[in-house]
Design an enzyme around this catalytic site. Sequence first.
Site, PDB file in Angstrom:
ATOM      1  N   TYR A 142      88.072  -6.127  -8.691  1.00  0.00           N
ATOM      2  CA  TYR A 142      87.567  -4.858  -8.163  1.00  0.00           C
ATOM      3  C   TYR A 142      88.072  -4.601  -6.740  1.00  0.00           C
ATOM      4  O   TYR A 142      87.991  -3.489  -6.234  1.00  0.00           O
ATOM      5  CB  TYR A 142      86.033  -4.819  -8.174  1.00  0.00           C
ATOM      6  CG  TYR A 142      85.420  -4.800  -9.568  1.00  0.00           C
ATOM      7  CD1 TYR A 142      86.205  -4.711 -10.706  1.00  0.00           C
ATOM      8  CD2 TYR A 142      84.047  -4.868  -9.733  1.00  0.00           C
ATOM      9  CE1 TYR A 142      85.654  -4.708 -11.972  1.00  0.00           C
ATOM     10  CE2 TYR A 142      83.473  -4.862 -11.002  1.00  0.00           C
ATOM     11  CZ  TYR A 142      84.291  -4.784 -12.112  1.00  0.00           C
ATOM     12  OH  TYR A 142      83.735  -4.787 -13.363  1.00  0.00           O
ATOM     13  N   LYS A 192      87.959 -17.703 -17.575  1.00  0.00           N
ATOM     14  CA  LYS A 192      88.935 -17.518 -18.656  1.00  0.00           C
ATOM     15  C   LYS A 192      90.111 -18.422 -18.326  1.00  0.00           C
ATOM     16  O   LYS A 192      91.275 -17.979 -18.204  1.00  0.00           O
ATOM     17  CB  LYS A 192      89.321 -16.023 -18.730  1.00  0.00           C
ATOM     18  CG  LYS A 192      90.178 -15.650 -19.911  1.00  0.00           C
ATOM     19  CD  LYS A 192      89.451 -15.683 -21.231  1.00  0.00           C
ATOM     20  CE  LYS A 192      90.404 -15.394 -22.385  1.00  0.00           C
ATOM     21  NZ  LYS A 192      89.865 -15.763 -23.697  1.00  0.00           N
ATOM     22  N   ASP A 224      84.717 -15.180 -23.329  1.00  0.00           N
ATOM     23  CA  ASP A 224      84.541 -14.591 -24.669  1.00  0.00           C
ATOM     24  C   ASP A 224      83.449 -15.327 -25.432  1.00  0.00           C
ATOM     25  O   ASP A 224      82.614 -14.715 -26.108  1.00  0.00           O
ATOM     26  CB  ASP A 224      85.861 -14.561 -25.450  1.00  0.00           C
ATOM     27  CG  ASP A 224      86.750 -15.761 -25.184  1.00  0.00           C
ATOM     28  OD1 ASP A 224      86.396 -16.587 -24.327  1.00  0.00           O
ATOM     29  OD2 ASP A 224      87.795 -15.885 -25.841  1.00  0.00           O
ATOM     30  N   ASP A 248      79.734  -8.505 -13.908  1.00  0.00           N
ATOM     31  CA  ASP A 248      79.343  -7.108 -14.084  1.00  0.00           C
ATOM     32  C   ASP A 248      78.997  -6.859 -15.555  1.00  0.00           C
ATOM     33  O   ASP A 248      77.947  -6.292 -15.895  1.00  0.00           O
ATOM     34  CB  ASP A 248      80.534  -6.227 -13.658  1.00  0.00           C
ATOM     35  CG  ASP A 248      80.175  -4.766 -13.560  1.00  0.00           C
ATOM     36  OD1 ASP A 248      78.983  -4.443 -13.721  1.00  0.00           O
ATOM     37  OD2 ASP A 248      81.078  -3.950 -13.329  1.00  0.00           O
ATOM     38  N   ASP A 252      74.819  -7.148 -17.567  1.00  0.00           N
ATOM     39  CA  ASP A 252      74.225  -6.044 -18.329  1.00  0.00           C
ATOM     40  C   ASP A 252      73.848  -6.520 -19.735  1.00  0.00           C
ATOM     41  O   ASP A 252      72.800  -6.158 -20.264  1.00  0.00           O
ATOM     42  CB  ASP A 252      75.209  -4.873 -18.448  1.00  0.00           C
ATOM     43  CG  ASP A 252      75.061  -3.895 -17.295  1.00  0.00           C
ATOM     44  OD1 ASP A 252      74.578  -4.334 -16.236  1.00  0.00           O
ATOM     45  OD2 ASP A 252      75.423  -2.724 -17.447  1.00  0.00           O
TER      46      ASP A 252
END
Length: 359
Positions: A142, A192, A224, A248, A252
């Site tokens: 980001y 990852k 994943d 992020d 959620d």
Amino acid sequence: MKYNIALLRGDGIGPEIVDSAVEVLKKIGEKYGHEFTFTPYLAGGCAIDATGVPLPDETVKGCKESDSVLLGAVGGPKWDTLAGNLRPERALLGVRSALGLYTNIRPAKLYQSLKAECPLRADIVEKGVDLVMIRELTGGIYFGERGRRKGENGEEAYDTECYSTMEIERIARAAFETAMKRERKSVISIDKANVLESSRLWREVVHKVAAEYPEVTCTDMLVDNAAMQLVKNPSQFDVVVTSNMFGDILSDESSQVTGSIGLLPSASLGDTKCGMYEPIHGSAPDIAGQNKANPIATILSAAMMLRYSFDLEDEARCIEKAVNDVLEAGYRTADILGTSKEAPLSCTEMTAKILEFIK
Ligand code: NAD
């Protein structure tokens, strides 16, 4: 003790829910002998309307001078068409960067009394969910280099994930310190590393920090797999630490496992005690000004402020217990009503119930 709190009420339901949390903090102040003073500042859409910018300098100054910041939520359809740097959400990034808030802490807990709200199968729900997601907040993709360029097949766009050892080390430390205060003392680090070089450095550094905390078990999990495990077996997670983008998305997902967005608090912290505390939900324009919002996420954010910024653990637990007891007693706002035929409590009625339970 005296504590100065900057209030960023923001937009939509922001003012309603922040006022609820202020009532609760005042009550805690009376009960435990603390003096909380509250100074409101403009941020978000209301700041754009009043001053032309989402985060006026006066707000940044006020936040920096305060002992901590309580935020409602910012944004709404009125400001949706503005250019990116003028959007209400810029206020959040601005406060985070002005205060150096690189750690985002989001607990996701499934209340026994709200099991019916959980979208997962009963046998999974039975095992419970009580996890804390620690997300790196000021680095990664980001904030990395981005741009557009001409490629062989036309225009290309790119974003870059970049993490330094220092950035990984400090967020890992925040996770292990959090785990040390919890019963299970477990950290799952999500990356990852089978594909990304930045994740390989992430893993190396997390392991180095882990060696300083022999009481805490540390496990790696690929992102994943983590996305799958959060719905398949969420009870296995205690403290989770991950990068900005993975956090992020996964935070959620983990919040939805607990049923309602109106219940979950968050804290953003840096190297000082001054943090920013806010519910994880947005400004809910669809119910704004109707006294329908669930104030619990903001009230629990105030409890996190007491714990993390002011070291008032008993006071924080007192609020958390009152919320738990109110829910156990069957009181509900509209968002957590489920199949109940009872009339839901309004925002102010739910606040009054919580005040009543803070004996
Ligand atoms: P939202 O979280 O505001 O609302 C999603 C749904 O959840 C709505 O139906 C809403 O009524 C409900 N809801 C949310 N909080 C609730 C509460 N406390 N009690 C009861 N119901 C609640 O998300 P959205 O609709 O995608 O976004 C609305 C605005 O909020 C947008 O402008 C968005 O940019 C902004 N936003 C701000 C923040 C923030 O300030 N941190 C975070 C997310 C979204």
